[in-house]
Design an enzyme around this catalytic site. Structure first.
Site: not given
Ligand code: BGC
Length: 745
Positions: A237
């Protein structure tokens, strides 16, 4: 970048052969917020959110943090809405459309689906997840992945794992026992990985039992790859990596977003210092190259998408997602007539959630406009509801009122949790005032997380749950209100009477960096049923403009599955779709189990006066429990109760079926208790015959004012050597156990 192909390379290992370790390490972290690095013959690819629309930042709009605007894309219903369809075929079509849009926008990996379990209604991100039930979440998540990947775009199954709150999400540890993890929190991921083979999995921010998901070798390698056979890329993530070296060692392949190359250097230094194996770095690089081969197989430069067709699909999905919660006195469907529409969400709809999944829609249907279109020539007045007197005037001069209630974008979002589940008090006051003058009042709800509905249900005769419906939700709501569409959505989560009734009420959010999953596998309806608690609306609930009757249940057991067959008759006057739910239970189980759990579902469309046969296969794995002793899934032999219903609390038919189990015969050891041995017929006979008169236990009399044998049941047999004061030697006991184990095998 988008559209490039891995031209000269036919095999991932060929590509890797030309790259030195520095280049291989460089492949494993981002070039920018959304892209990987082009290295040698390996092109860069773009990864973008996800999950209910493509959030592709463009050219000058791309900012370092990825929070500026994005190119227009269809905003389909977020998972909270999509899950209410209980329709994997439709979800797969939405996935195909999302895959098509990704290609047209030059995106190679779409960051979804989000399949975390809704453990507590306060989690700010519940709108992005499907359900409180792992089978429903997993089945829909798998359909989404199949759809997206059928267009040559990679999915990213997230957030792996046990990421069920936003509070302190980048540090807190989800402390969960093994059985609960397997049966609830990992189960959804397992279903999706096994059924749909996603090309990437995104590890979550949080720790699991103290270890960061990104550094968790058990999770990322032992379970995900070795057990489930995952053959794709594990991506972090965004910002989930605290220590890239530890993460790569545990099985992480790609760190996102960019670190400006600093973590690549850390990886190389660790290899030089002997703290990380060079082969591990190469393995990760090979997987990334393989992913890039997969997603660049087809040239996407010429692709475009049909915005009108996708808007129509978004409307179809929204129509199917709407749940008719109640309809006393058949207030709905509305006939074209003078109407009052009340509440700001009618004009400024709440249709998606806040945070990384936020999409810039290609267009937006306004509920008020769509209602006016279907009301014919009749007047439709509108009052925002901020001035109650105006709302009351509008309501009393109409033949029915439609009151829009719900949560605002600020009330719930990625990044923070709610503190309560109440609707704003002003909204309830507004509803009370309107209902006093207009008994034919319909409430339309918009929200991402569950809201308390007890008061609303006590006031309004009809309630329509729109959850979040995406850009075409306005039209879909009008279709349901006027009966153009007969609603068939079903709740994918329980609506409790009070927050205090919720399973994780006392263990949410984390405290001192730890969240205790004390309710274990009793999440959602599993909890309310085990505690026999009343709820406002149960899991699986939803009514229709017609009526269905169930009959002729036949449950038969085959080797690998159960087959459930029944007849569903439409006894009303309209064509309708019924979602038939099969629940399993095992009242005589040796382990603690939910009263019932969802084991299968299917939907069927039946014309009025017609009947049809529904067949629902149940996989044996959906009857199994995770044995912490055997460390595997176990189907217990014995009698199962199979219930078929229109919700988890509207069980219409029940049958029992006896299954042969596959319980492991674990050998007895000195740690096995007397009770465990006596419960086994072979062991009991041997022990009693050997001990006979030489019994060290004494008589099972009442000298201690108790049943001595029962008191001794929990004593490990090995301790008898000491208790017998020389009558039984260690060797004799070992021989006895070996003899028993030999007879049992
Ligand atoms: C989120 C993810 C997301 C990623 C990219 C993170 O803060 O938890 O779900 O895909 O950001 O935007």
């Amino acid at each position: 970048m988008g559209g490039a192909t891995l031209a000269a390379v036919t095999d991932s290992t060929d590509a890797i052969a030309g790259l030195d370790l520095t280049e291989q390490a460089a492949l494993g972290s981002g070039a920018s917020f959304w892209t990987t690095k082009p290295i040698g013959p390996v092109p860069s690819i773009m990864l973008t959110d996800g999950p209910h629309g493509v959030r592709r930042q463009s050219g000058s709009a791309t900012d370092h943090l990825g929070i500026s605007g994005s190119e227009p894309a269809t905003c389909f219903p977020p998972a909270v809405g999509l899950s209410q369809t209980w329709d994997p075929e439709l979800v797969e079509r939405v996935g195909q459309a999302l895959g098509g849009e990704s290609r047209a926008l030059g995106v190679q990996v779409l960051l979804g689906p989000g399949v975390n379990i809704k453990r507590d209604p306060r989690c700010g991100r519940n709108f992005e997840y499907y359900s409180e039930d792992p089978l429903l979440s997993g089945t829909l998540g798998a359909a989404w992945v199949r759809g997206v990947q059928s267009r040559g775009v990679g999915a990213s199954l997230k957030h792996f794992a046990a990421n069920n709150a936003e509070h302190d999400r980048m540090r807190a540890s989800s402390d969960v026992d093994a059985r609960t993890l397997r049966e609830i929190y990992l189960r959804t991921f397992e279903i999706v990985v096994r059924q749909a083979r996603p090309w990437t999995v995104m590890c979550s921010y949080n720790r699991i039992n103290g270890v960061y998901a990104s550094e968790n070798a058990w999770l990322l390698t032992a379970v995900l790859r070795d057990e489930w056979g995952f053959d794709g890329v594990v991506v972090s993530d965004w910002g989930a990596v605290a220590d890239r070296v530890a993460a790569v060692g545990a099985g992480l392949d790609l760190e996102m977003p960019t670190t400006g190359g600093t973590s690549d250097t850390e990886v190389l230094e660790a290899v030089r210092a002997g703290r990380l194996d060079a082969d591990t770095v190469t393995r990760a690089a090979v997987r990334i190259v393989r992913l890039i081969e997969r997603v660049t197989e087809t040239d996407s430069t010429a692709a475009s998408f049909d915005t009108e067709a996708h808007h129509r699909l978004a409307r179809e999905a929204a129509q199917r997602a709407i749940v008719l919660l109640k309809n006393d006195g058949d207030v709905l469907p509305l006939a074209p007539s003078p109407l009052a529409v009340i509440g700001g969400f009618a004009q400024e709809p709440r249709y998606q959630g806040g945070g990384s999944s936020h999409v810039n829609p290609t267009r937006l249907d306004i509920p008020l406009d769509e209602i006016r279109k279907l009301a014919g020539d009749h007047p439709v007045s509108y009052a925002p509801g901020t001035d109650v007197a105006a709302a009351v005037t509008a309501a009393e001069s109409a033949e029915a009122a439609i009151v829009f209630l719900g949560l605002t974008a600020e009330d719930e979002s990625e990044g923070y949790d709610r503190e309560h589940i109440d609707l704003p008090t002003e909204q309830l006051e507004l509803l009370r005032a309107v209902i006093q003058v207009q008994p034919r009042t319909v409430v339309v709800l918009s929200h991402g997380g569950v809201v308390r509905l007890h008061d609303v249900a006590g006031l309004a005769p009809a309630m329509v749950d729109g959850a979040l419906l995406g850009q075409a939700g306005g039209g879909a709501l009008a279709d349901v209100l006027f009966g153009v569409v007969n609603p068939s959505g079903r709740l994918a989560e329980t609506v409790p009477l009070r927050l205090q009734d919720c399973p994780a009420y006392l263990n949410f959010p984390s405290e001192s960096g730890r969240t205790l999953y004390g309710e274990r596998m009793f999440v959602g309806y599993r909890w309310y049923d085990a505690r026999d608690l009343p709820v406002a609306f149960p899991f699986g609930h939803g009514v229709s403009y017609t009526r269905f009757e169930y009959s002729d249940l036949v449950v038969s057991a085959a080797d690998a599955a159960l087959s459930v067959r029944l007849t569903v008759a439409n006894t009303g006057t309209r064509s309708g779709r019924e979602v038939v739910q099969v629940y399993a239970g095992m009242p005589g189980s040796k382990v603690g189990r939910p009263v019932r759990w969802l084991a299968g579902f299917a939907s069927v469309t039946v014309e009025p006066g017609q009947r049809c046969t529904v067949e629902i296969p149940i996989d044996r794995t959906d009857l199994a429990y995770w044995s912490t002793d055997a460390e595997r899934w176990v189907v217990e032999g014995g009698e199962y109760v199979v219930s078929v219903g229109a919700s988890s609390r509207d069980i219409r038919l029940t049958a029992t079926v006896t299954l042969t189990g596959d319980e492991p015969l674990l050998p007895f050891t000195g740690e096995s208790t007397l009770g465990e041995l006596l419960a086994d017929p072979v062991a009991a006979e041997t022990i009693l015959s050997v001990l006979g008169s030489a019994s060290p236990f004494g008589a099972a009399d009442s000298a201690l004012g108790s049943n001595i044998l029962r008191m001794l049941e929990s004593v490990p047999i090995g301790r008898m050597v000491g208790f017998s004061a020389g009558k039984v030697s260690r060797e004799q006991l070992d021989d006895l156990l070996a003899n028993i184990n030999a007879q049992r095998s």
